[in-house]
Write a protein that holds these residues in place. Structure first.
Motif, short mmCIF file in Angstrom:
data_model
loop_
_atom_site.label_atom_id
_atom_site.label_comp_id
_atom_site.label_asym_id
_atom_site.label_seq_id
_atom_site.Cartn_x
_atom_site.Cartn_y
_atom_site.Cartn_z
N GLU A 182 0.79 -0.93 0.39
CA GLU A 182 0.26 -0.47 0.05
C GLU A 182 1.02 0.96 -0.33
O GLU A 182 2.34 1.63 0.06
N PRO A 183 0.10 2.27 -0.23
CA PRO A 183 1.39 3.61 -0.36
C PRO A 183 2.05 3.80 0.84
O PRO A 183 3.11 4.10 0.79
N GLN A 184 1.43 3.48 2.07
CA GLN A 184 2.51 3.47 2.86
C GLN A 184 2.59 2.22 4.05
O GLN A 184 3.30 1.93 4.87
N ALA A 185 2.78 1.24 3.03
CA ALA A 185 3.28 -0.26 3.61
C ALA A 185 4.13 -0.63 3.05
O ALA A 185 3.56 -2.00 1.72
N GLY A 186 5.59 -0.47 2.21
CA GLY A 186 5.92 -0.76 1.47
C GLY A 186 6.50 -1.63 1.42
O GLY A 186 6.51 -2.84 2.65
N SER A 187 8.14 -1.51 2.41
CA SER A 187 8.82 -2.35 3.34
C SER A 187 8.49 -3.11 4.88
O SER A 187 8.73 -3.90 4.96
N ASP A 188 7.51 -1.86 4.83
CA ASP A 188 7.01 -2.13 6.20
C ASP A 188 5.99 -2.94 6.06
O ASP A 188 4.36 -1.88 5.67
N LEU A 189 5.83 -4.19 5.42
CA LEU A 189 4.28 -4.09 4.80
C LEU A 189 3.13 -4.42 6.53
O LEU A 189 2.26 -4.32 5.83
N ALA A 190 3.26 -4.48 7.10
CA ALA A 190 2.99 -4.89 9.12
C ALA A 190 2.22 -3.67 8.71
O ALA A 190 0.65 -3.32 9.53
N ALA A 191 2.65 -2.59 8.26
CA ALA A 191 1.80 -1.39 8.04
C ALA A 191 -0.29 -1.44 6.89
O ALA A 191 -0.23 0.00 6.82
N VAL A 192 -0.57 -2.60 6.79
CA VAL A 192 -1.46 -3.08 6.12
C VAL A 192 -1.94 -2.33 6.51
O VAL A 192 -2.61 -2.19 7.84
#
Lengths: 387, 345
Positions: A130-140
Motif C-alpha cells: 500500500e502507499p504507506q506499507a512498502g518495506s513496512d508491509l505490516a503497516a497494511v
C-alpha cells in the motif's frame, strides 16, 4: 553427493525439449505488460502449456500437473528457458499463490482456484503493498469487514504486478479493525472486475504498465475467498514470500541463458574489447552457475524433506545483484549503441539488453527490498539484535 | 541427482570440527606462537589419531580410498580454525600424489600413512614449500619427474611469512631419488586438490570472520545499544554471508567433480577458488571494520585469519590463472543451463 541426472531425468529433459520445439511460438509475443493483445497471447500460451500438461509440472495430477519433484522442475525450467518460451504471465498465481493454496487451502478452494489458475483462465495479480506499507508491509491499512457470508473490502493497494489486465488478485487485508501490525491480517482473493474495484495503471521506467494501483471501495467477496484462518494472513504471506524469493521466482536457467548470450555478445565483439571485459563476462557466467548450483542444492534438500529457510533472502540478494551486473557488462560491450531502441536501424545485434538492464534495477526492490533481506539475514541467520 | 553430503561425511566433519574447537582456538594459536615450535605436538597427535592421513590414498596403497568430496568439509574446518598443522597439504595433496607414484610398500608412504612423518610438496605452482622443515620427506618436481628428498638434503632457506603459522621455505637443492617420470597427470591432479582445498579453507576463514564479527557486534555498545543492532553493521555482515553461501555450493560441486579431471571440473575448481577468495577477502576486511580500532590491534584474533586468507588467495594459483582456467571452459565448450553438470565426452 551425486551430481548426475538419472536416465529418467534425462528422458524427461528430452520430452520437454521435443514439446517446446514443436510448440513454442516462432516469433516472440508482444509483452503482457504492453497491451491487452500481448496479455491474451500469453494467456493462450498458458492454455497450450496446460493442454500439454506442462503448466506446472510439480503440481498434483488432479490439478493439471505431473506430481514431479523440484529437481525435475529445475530440468523443466532449463528446457523452458533454453527454448526461449514466453514469460509466464500467471507467475503470481502458479509460482506464488499456487503452492500456498496447496498448503493452506481447503479442498473446495483448491478445486475452485487451482485448475483455473493452471489453465490460464484466471490470471492472478498480487495486492500486498500500500502507499504507506512498502518495506513496512505490516503497516497494511486496507480492511475486510465481515458481513454475513461475505467480506466487504476497502482500501488502496499499489505496485500490483499484472493487475492492469489480470482477472483476480490476492491481497492482505485487516480483518480485525482493532489489530496492529502483523496481527489481525487475512489473505483474501478478489476479482479485479468486481463492483467497487478501480485499477489505475502505473507507467514504469521502461514505458510498460507492468504494475498498477488498485482502489477498493466496498468490494463484496464471499468469505470462501479467504485463505487460511482469519488473522493468519501474515504468516501465509511470509510463506508465499519464501517461495517467491527462495526458489520459484527466478529460475537459475533464466540467468544461465542470459550468461550464454553475454558470452556470445562478447565473442562477437572481442577484438575491440579490453581484457577486463572478458573477466566481467566470466564473472557473469560464474555467478549464474553458482546460483544454479545453489538452487540444485536447496532443491535436493527440499526433496529429501527439508524446509526452506533464510536461503530465500540470500538467494534474492544474489540473483538481483547478479542480474544488474550482467546487464551492465552487456551495455559496456555494446558501447554507444547500447542506448538505441529496437526500432533504430543501427540496433541490429543490440538485442534487449537495455530493457533487461532497466528491469534488473527493479530486482533489488520487489519481493521485499534487498535492505529488508539483509536485515532478515542479519537477524534470523546471524542472530544480530533487532534493536 | 543428490546435492547433499552423506551422513558419514557430515559426521566425519563434525568430529574434526569438534576436535579443532577443543584444541585449536585463537588462545591455542597464541600459545604455539609464543613457543616458537612448528607444531602443537599434542594437537597433531589428536589429528593423527583420527587416521586421516590416508583419507585420499587408495585402499590398495594402504589408505581409506575416499574422495575429495569426503575431505572438503574437513579442509573447511581447518580454515575455520586457522589450523597451523599441515592436515590439508599433507593428507589432502601430498600423500595422494605420493601414493599415485610409488608402490604400497614404499617406506616413505607407509611411514606417512602411519602418521610417523608428514610429506611436503615442492609443486611448481607454488614459489615456496609449506611445512618443509617439519616434514619427514619432500617431493620435488623437475619437468614431469618427481624426486624424493629430505629437509636435511634440500638446503632449506626459510622465507618468513606474515602468517606466523605458515612455515615457508625455498630449496637450495631439489635433487633426490627419482620416484617417477611422466608424472604430469598426477601433478595436475595434485594441483586441482591444492586449489580445491585452499578454496575450502578460505570458505572456512570467511565464515569464522563473520562469526567473530557477529559475536563482537552483539557485545560492543555504542550510543547505548549493541552496534550489531545498526543496519550499517547488519548489512555489511549479511553481504559477507551471501558471498559465503554462494561459494559453498560451487566448492562442493567442485569437490564432487574433481575426479572427472576434465575441462569442466577444472573450471569448477577454479571457480570455487575465485569465489572463496572473494568471500574470504570481503569477510576478513569486514570483520576488521566491524571491530573498529580493536580490529586493527594484535589483541583481536581476526588478523590470524586475514593473513591466512592473503596467503591462500594466491597459493595453488592466483586469480589470473584461475580465471584463465574458467575461460578455457567458457570460451570453448557449449554453454547454457543444460550443461551445469556436463562432462567432457
Amino acid at each position: 553427493m551425486k551430481l548426475d541426472y538419472t536416465d529418467e531425468q534425462n528422458a524427461f529433459r528430452m520430452d520437454v525439449r521435443d514439446w517446446m520445439q514443436a510448440n513454442v511460438p516462432a516469433a516472440p509475443l508482444v509483452s503482457f505488460d504492453h497491451s491487452r493483445e500481448g496479455f491474451e497471447a500469453h494467456r493462450d500460451w498458458e492454455r497450450t502449456l496446460n493442454e500439454g500438461r506442462w503448466g506446472m509440472v510439480t503440481w498434483p495430477e488432479a490439478y493439471g500437473g505431473r506430481g514431479l519433484d523440484l529437481v525435475t522442475w529445475l530440468i523443466f525450467e532449463e528446457e523452458y528457458y533454453r527454448a526461449e518460451a514466453p514469460l509466464r504471465v500467471n507467475q503470481n498465481g502458479i509460482f506464488l499463490l499456487g503452492p500456498t493454496l496447496m498448503e493452506y487451502g481447503s479442498d473446495e478452494q483448491k478445486a475452485r482456484f487451482l485448475p483455473a489458475m493452471a489453465s490460464g483462465e484466471e490470471i492472478w495479480a498480487q495486492a500486498w503493498s500500500e502507499p504507506q506499507a512498502g518495506s513496512d508491509l505490516a503497516a497494511v491499512r486496507a480492511t475486510a469487514r465481515r458481513d454475513g457470508d461475505d467480506y466487504v473490502l476497502s482500501g488502496h493497494k499499489i505496485w500490483s504486478s499484472r493487475a492492469v489486465f489480470a482477472d483476480m488478485a490476492f491481497g492482505l487485508f485487516r480483518t480485525d479493525p482493532d489489530s496492529e501490525r502483523h496481527k489481525g491480517l487475512s489473505l483474501i482473493f478478489f476479482p479485479l472486475d468486481a463492483p467497487g474495484v478501480k485499477v489505475q495503471p502505473i507507467a514504469q521506467i521502461d514505458g510498460e504498465t507492468g504494475f498498477a494501483e488498485i482502489f477498493l471501495e466496498d468490494v463484496r467477496v464471499p468469505a470462501f475467498n479467504r485463505l487460511g484462518d482469519e488473522g493468519q494472513g501474515w504468516s501465509i504471506c511470509m510463506a508465499t514470500a519464501g517461495f517467491e524469493r527462495g526458489l520459484m521466482l527466478r529460475s537459475p536457467a533464466r540467468f544461465q541463458v542470459a550468461a550464454k548470450k553475454l558470452v556470445e555478445l562478447y565473442q562477437a565483439n572481442e577484438a575491440r574489447l579490453p581484457a577486463a571485459t572478458r573477466d566481467a563476462v566470466l564473472q557473469a557466467w560464474m555467478e549464474a552457475e553458482a546460483y544454479a548450483l545453489s538452487i540444485y542444492r536447496t532443491a535436493s534438500r527440499l526433496v529429501a524433506g527439508g524446509q526452506i529457510g533464510s536461503e530465500a533472502s540470500i538467494n534474492k540478494i544474489f540473483w538481483s545483484e547478479m542480474d544488474i551486473a550482467m546487464h551492465r557488462t552487456a551495455l559496456a560491450i555494446l558501447g554507444a549503441r547500447a542506448e538505441l531502441t529496437r526500432d533504430a536501424p543501427e540496433a541490429a545485434g543490440v538485442g534487449r539488453w537495455l530493457d533487461g538492464f532497466f528491469f534488473s534495477l527493479a530486482g533489488p526492490i520487489y519481493a521485499g527490498s534487498n535492505e529488508i533481506q539483509r536485515n532478515i539475514i542479519a537477524e534470523r541467520m546471524l542472530g544480530l539484535p533487532r534493536r | 541427482m543428490d546435492f547433499r553430503f552423506t551422513e558419514e561425511q557430515d559426521m566425519m566433519a563434525d568430529v574434526v570440527r569438534g576436535l579443532l574447537a577443543d584444541h585449536c582456538q585463537p588462545a591455542d594459536l597464541r600459545r604455539l606462537m609464543a613457543s616458537n615450535e612448528a607444531r602443537d605436538s599434542a594437537r597433531w597427535a589428536h589429528i593423527v589419531e583420527l587416521g586421516l592421513g590416508g583419507i585420499l590414498v587408495p585402499e590398495d596403497k594402504g589408505g581409506l580410498g575416499l574422495a575429495p568430496v569426503d575431505f572438503v568439509q574437513l579442509a573447511e574446518a581447518a580454515g575455520y580454525a586457522a589450523l597451523p598443522e599441515p592436515l590439508v597439504e599433507n593428507a589432502g595433496v601430498a600423500l595422494p600424489l605420493l601414493a599415485a607414484l610409488v608402490p604400497a610398500d614404499h617406506p616413505v608412504l607407509t611411514r606417512a600413512l602411519a602418521g610417523e612423518i608428514t610429506v611436503a610438496l615442492a609443486h611448481p605452482a607454488n614459489p615456496m614449500v609449506a611445512d618443509a622443515d617439519s616434514a619427514g620427506a619432500i617431493l620435488t618436481v623437475a619437468g614431469d619427474t618427481v624426486h624424493l628428498t629430505t629437509p636435511e638434503a634440500a638446503g632449506l632457506v626459510h622465507q618468513p611469512s606474515s602468517d606466523p603459522f605458515r612455515r615457508l621455505h625455498t630449496l637450495a637443492n631439489v635433487a633426490g631419488e627419482t620416484l617417477a617420470t611422466g608424472a604430469q597427470p598426477a601433478l595436475d591432479a595434485a594441483f586441482d586438490r591444492g586449489a580445491l582445498f585452499a578454496a575450502a579453507q578460505m570458505v572456512g576463514i570467511a565464515q569464522r570472520c563473520v562469526d567473530l564479527a557477529v559475536d563482537y557486534a552483539k557485545e560492543r555498545q555504542q550510543f547505548g545499544k549493541p552496534i550489531g543492532s545498526y543496519q550499517a553493521i547488519k548489512h555489511h555482515l549479511a553481504t559477507c554471508q551471501v558471498k559465503i553461501e554462494f561459494a559453498r555450493p560451487v566448492l562442493y560441486a567442485a569437490a564432487a567433480d574433481l575426479p572427472n579431471g576434465d575441462l569442466h571440473s577444472r573450471a569448477r575448481i577454479s571457480q570455487a577458488k575465485l569465489a572463496a577468495t572473494e568471500a574470504a577477502d570481503l569477510a576478513t576486511r569486514t570483520a576488521i571494520q566491524v571491530h573498529g580500532a580493536m580490529g586493527y590491534s594484535w589483541e583481536v584474533d581476526v588478523h590470524f585469519f586475514l593473513k591466512r586468507a592473503v596467503a591462500l588467495a594466491s597459493w595453488w594459483g592466483d586469480a589470473a590463472l584461475h580465471r584463465d582456467r574458467v575461460a578455457a571452459r567458457v570460451m570453448t565448450q557449449p554453454l547454457g543451463p543444460e550443461f551445469t553438470f556436463a562432462r567432457e565426452s
